[in-house]
Design a protein around this motif. Structure first.
Motif, short mmCIF file in Angstrom:
data_model
loop_
_atom_site.label_atom_id
_atom_site.label_comp_id
_atom_site.label_asym_id
_atom_site.label_seq_id
_atom_site.Cartn_x
_atom_site.Cartn_y
_atom_site.Cartn_z
N ALA A 1 0.82 -1.21 0.00
CA ALA A 1 0.00 0.00 0.00
C ALA A 1 0.85 1.27 0.00
N THR A 2 2.19 1.11 0.11
CA THR A 2 3.04 2.29 0.18
C THR A 2 3.57 2.62 -1.20
N SER A 3 3.49 3.90 -1.57
CA SER A 3 4.08 4.31 -2.85
C SER A 3 5.16 5.34 -2.55
N GLY A 4 5.87 5.73 -3.58
CA GLY A 4 6.98 6.65 -3.39
C GLY A 4 6.53 8.02 -2.92
N SER A 5 5.26 8.35 -3.11
CA SER A 5 4.76 9.66 -2.71
C SER A 5 3.64 9.47 -1.71
N SER A 6 3.57 10.37 -0.74
CA SER A 6 2.48 10.27 0.23
C SER A 6 1.20 10.90 -0.30
N LEU A 7 1.26 11.49 -1.49
CA LEU A 7 0.03 12.06 -2.07
C LEU A 7 -0.89 10.92 -2.49
N THR A 8 -2.13 10.96 -2.02
CA THR A 8 -3.09 9.90 -2.31
C THR A 8 -4.03 10.33 -3.44
#
Ligand SMILES: *Cc1c(COP(=O)(O)O)cnc(C)c1O
Length: 456
Positions: free
Chosen positions: A65-72
């Motif tokens: 669930a984690t991506s390189g950016s915290s922008l959802t």
């Protein structure tokens, strides 16, 4: 710690780092990001909130669930087209592709024919000029505020900006254009009153200290009643007489007038009325990336392009790529949403309502982004209980609805039709969670991102 202490069974970091799923996540995430996820899961086991044998699957789930950016990424169900809190304009597919294409090395400042250095951003500039033939020249900077700072610095440093008192705009988050301009060392020469300004107010103020005459579109409010303002065309002779530039900040970046929002000035209209320079944002009604657009007479555009401050407000290659992609590609989402077919919207809303078992109500969308403040965009919404809104925002996909009058309203205007099914599933999921009486983890379920939040 006794030998039976279950905490001894918590998987060790090196063991977890060697798991094939964790190794695979290493292609997307840095080692420190992965270690942070591992540490968090181990800590959860240490305090007993998960069992030691659940740590591995928790780590794998979190990493997935984690991506390189915290922008959802979110589905914007507010009905506000240019939603400030959701990043203003969503990009067109061609603009998004242009960004991906420009991510590596690109010829942003090279002529591939000669191999020599060339001017930056020629493609975006040409696309702007093709889209707006009324302009002789164009310059793209970081944002609308940057464009205004550049223009006031170049033309009015230690000189006066003549501006109507009715055009002192606070653009949102407490930022005032007047503060922005005075911070550059320009002096504001306010003319007229809040509700009425006449040509004679301007002519009495323009003098040898004048750096420029500025008109700002009061984009996020309406003054009605006993009002008058001086149109751009009537200021033209005054600017000529004193040989000072006439600058118009139209704000929203409409290239041409749009009948759906008749009071919103366009760049073309302002230029045709006699503005020397027009300033606008790229990510409002133009539907592109954040950028400040400066269009108008070549002599003035070039003065700004050569000013030292231009280097400090220049935009990056990704912005130039996205802007060109917006201008040369298909209709950007902002335009499509603004002109959404009411019959189709109604059909989609009824289908969603049937799928989730909730009623349809009439609902007006908004332009947002500080544009066309009082213009409703008539449509519909699915009405849900207010308490669902938070679960929707925190769900997957995240859905931001309009919370109003004790209800959570789902307006489909700004939802791509291809996402209708994902949206229905997200709503059903959130409604079920509410229905199951699941205790809420946080004290205040009523903290809301209200629609009104995103308007300026
Ligand atoms: C939005 C706006 C600005 C600021 O533009 P940004 O691109 O947000 O920096 C300036 N003037 C007007 C009239 C606006 O509406």
């Amino acid at each position: 710690m006794t030998s039976e202490d279950p905490r001894r069974r918590i998987p060790r970091t090196d063991h977890l780092l060697a798991h094939p799923g964790v190794i695979e996540a290493g292609q997307r995430l840095s080692e420190s990001a992965i270690r942070a996820v591992i540490r968090e899961a181990q800590d959860a086991a240490r305090v007993g909130s998960v069992a030691p044998d659940e740590v591995e699957s928790l780590v794998l789930d979190r990493l997935a669930a984690t991506s390189g950016s915290s922008l959802t990424p979110v589905l914007n169900a507010t009905g506000i087209v240019v939603h400030t809190n959701l990043g203003r304009a969503p990009l067109s597919t061609s603009a998004a592709q242009a960004i991906a294409d420009a991510a590596g090395y690109v010829d942003v400042e090279m002529d591939l024919g000669t191999g020599r250095r060339s001017k930056r951003g020629v493609g975006a500039r040409q696309a702007l000029l093709d889209a707006c033939p009324a302009a002789e020249d164009a310059l793209v900077v970081n944002n609308g505020a940057g464009a205004l700072v550049l223009a006031t610095t170049a033309f009015a440093f230690r000189r006066e900006v003549v501006i109507s008192r009715g055009e002192f705009v606070e653009i949102g988050a407490g930022f005032r254009l007047s503060d922005l301009m005075t911070s550059t060392g320009a002096h504001l020469r306010e003319v007229g009153t809040t509700n009425r300004t006449h040509l004679r107010d301007y002519s009495e103020a323009v003098c040898d200290r004048t750096g420029c005459i500025l008109k700002v579109h009061p984009s996020n409010f309406n003054v009605s009643g006993f009002t008058s303002a001086v149109p751009v065309a009537e200021l033209r002779p005054l600017a000529d007489e004193h040989d000072v530039p006439l600058i118009v900040d139209v704000g929203s970046g409409l290239l041409h007038a749009d009948p759906a929002i008749p009071d919103e000035p366009s760049i073309t209209q302002a230029l045709e009325a006699g503005a020397d320079l027009v300033i606008a944002s790229g990510d409002k009604l133009l539907g592109g990336p954040q950028a400040g657009l400066i269009l108008g007479r070549s002599e003035y555009v070039q003065r700004l392009a050569r000013h030292p401050l231009a280097r400090a407000v220049r935009c990056d290659k990704l912005t130039l790529a996205a802007l060109e992609g917006t201008l040369t590609g298909p209709e950007p989402p902002v335009k499509a949403y603004l002109h959404a077919d009411p019959a189709r919207l109604k059909e989609r809303t009824e289908r969603l309502a049937a799928a989730v078992g909730a009623p349809v109500v009439a609902h007006d969308g908004r332009v947002g982004g500080g544009g066309a403040p009082e213009v409703p965009l008539p449509g519909w919404a699915v009405r849900l209980p207010e308490t669902v809104a938070r679960d929707l925002r925190l769900g997957s996909p995240a859905v931001v609805a309009r919370v109003h009058d004790g209800a959570c309203l789902i307006d489909l205007r700004c939802i791509p039709e291809a996402d209708d099914e994902r949206l229905a599933a997200a709503i059903s999921h959130a409604v079920q969670r509410r229905g199951s009486g699941r205790p809420s983890g946080l004290a205040d379920d009523r903290i809301q991102v209200s629609a009104e939040e995103g308007l300026t």
